[in-house]
Scaffold this motif. Sequence first.
Motif, short mmCIF file in Angstrom:
data_model
loop_
_atom_site.label_atom_id
_atom_site.label_comp_id
_atom_site.label_asym_id
_atom_site.label_seq_id
_atom_site.Cartn_x
_atom_site.Cartn_y
_atom_site.Cartn_z
N GLY A 1 0.80 -1.21 0.00
CA GLY A 1 0.00 0.00 0.00
C GLY A 1 0.84 1.26 0.00
N GLN A 2 0.15 2.41 0.15
CA GLN A 2 0.84 3.70 0.20
C GLN A 2 1.54 3.85 1.54
OE1 GLN A 2 -1.32 7.57 0.75
NE2 GLN A 2 -0.63 7.95 -1.35
N THR B 1 3.36 6.43 4.27
CA THR B 1 3.52 7.81 4.73
C THR B 1 4.68 7.88 5.70
OG1 THR B 1 1.15 8.24 4.51
CG2 THR B 1 2.40 9.75 5.88
N GLN C 1 4.60 11.24 1.14
CA GLN C 1 3.96 10.03 0.64
C GLN C 1 4.89 9.29 -0.32
OE1 GLN C 1 0.97 9.20 1.77
NE2 GLN C 1 0.65 11.12 2.88
N SER C 2 4.86 7.98 -0.23
CA SER C 2 5.63 7.14 -1.15
C SER C 2 4.68 6.13 -1.77
CB SER C 2 6.76 6.43 -0.41
OG SER C 2 7.53 5.65 -1.30
N ASN C 3 4.64 6.14 -3.10
CA ASN C 3 3.78 5.23 -3.85
C ASN C 3 4.63 4.37 -4.79
OD1 ASN C 3 1.04 6.30 -3.05
ND2 ASN C 3 1.96 8.16 -3.88
N ASN D 1 4.88 10.21 -12.64
CA ASN D 1 5.03 9.14 -11.64
C ASN D 1 6.48 8.74 -11.42
OD1 ASN D 1 3.71 7.52 -9.74
ND2 ASN D 1 3.84 5.72 -11.05
N TRP E 1 8.15 -2.79 -2.86
CA TRP E 1 6.85 -3.41 -2.61
C TRP E 1 6.85 -4.86 -3.07
CZ3 TRP E 1 7.28 1.71 -2.96
CH2 TRP E 1 6.46 2.52 -2.15
N ASP F 1 10.22 2.77 -5.11
CA ASP F 1 10.20 4.23 -5.06
C ASP F 1 11.43 4.67 -4.29
OD1 ASP F 1 9.33 6.83 -5.43
OD2 ASP F 1 7.93 6.81 -3.75
#
Length: 424
Positions: free
Chosen positions: A170-171, A173, A205-207, A257, A379, A406
């Motif tokens: 997931g995302q 923070t 935020q890290s995506n 992105n 991820w 990321d």
Amino acid sequence: KQERAAKFIADGTSRDDAFAQLLQVRATPVGPQPSSEAIVDGVSRHEIRRSGGYNILRAIRCAMTENYDDSFEGDLHKAIAKKLGSIQAEFPMASGRHILVPLRVADLTEGEFVERNQLAQRYLRAAGMGTGMPETAPIIGLQQLEPVDLLRNVAMCAALGARVYPNLTGQVTVAVKVDAPKVQRVGENPAAPATQTAPKWEFKQSNPKAYIGDVPIPIQVIATASIDAQADAMKDLLIDSFLAMEFDAIYGSGTNNSPLGIYPDTETQELSMGAAMLSWKKWQKMVGMVANFNIPGQGIAGMTTPPVATELAATLKDAAVQGYIWDGIYDDGRIGGYRAVSTNQMSQKHVTDSRAVSAAGTQHGLIAGSFGWLNFMLWGALVLKIDDVTLFTSGQVRVMSQMLGDVLNRRPKAFVVAKGIAVA
């Protein structure tokens, strides 16, 4: 053990009685216990040792046959799929002939990590990416390496202290404190109380971003699974993905992105070299600019291009200061006591006296900073998708890779970039 010792002391237990109780505990049989070494759903470190470690070519063969029951790599694939739940939603490529490659195989003790680190250095040298050994040098224990270990040893940012966080979901923070509360001295019977101050925080935020590879591998290589072939496959499928992430850590545009890299980030500090080589005085000024933001000196390091490193190794510090600016070998040395490395990840195509990079640029990049503020976020798993049809008549198997990652710079002010470095 510490709790038992504290209880002995509190109860006033004599030394002889304490020894007797400990011996009784040691002699008491116990039933089967869950393994503390479990990685994911019952795959233990013992199984890693028994299997000889993770083998990327064996994983490819496993995906080609879609047989996940007869190998260590297949067991890990099933364990990761179970842990992640809906694979199709998390990894669109994970369909058809594919396999999930773990980015974290096991948690290591300090001694084991040192051993893995030594093995990684042997691997890098054998693959032609290190120093001091020829490309044909033997590889000892290559199978024991993990993808995350390779990242730490190949990516110079990670080698300089950037933190690596695998197995995210997931995302993410990240909270960064940008201003601390202040303590004030007040006199006796002050006219006014101390002013209340509160810490200030920023939330970043890290995506996940997708890093895709598409590599043709000769079927003979997959069939033989030699040590040299394993090293080459590890480089093409794993290391190059990590290096793409590191490039983004330095030059990522922050658009479409993409992560925002150190050079394009407007919060990063800068110092112009005036179309000249880095001088001893300007290096010290760069360090001072970093230190001005309360960055500990032991965490500061430098990164530049190989031509700049070799030039600095032949440049005297100053007429009144003995020695050369760069001390040590070109890819891992020291500048004024601070660790300094060179890598081709740093561009030699900088626009004149600018942070920007272009094909017509001729100047070099250099960074001084505390790389511990960089986070490499990973991820899930590396997905390998196998296509053994498209290149069948060429005797090759197409292996496509997808890694979600990321790079997050938690404190841009901890870095200073040089503009306008010219190599004669």
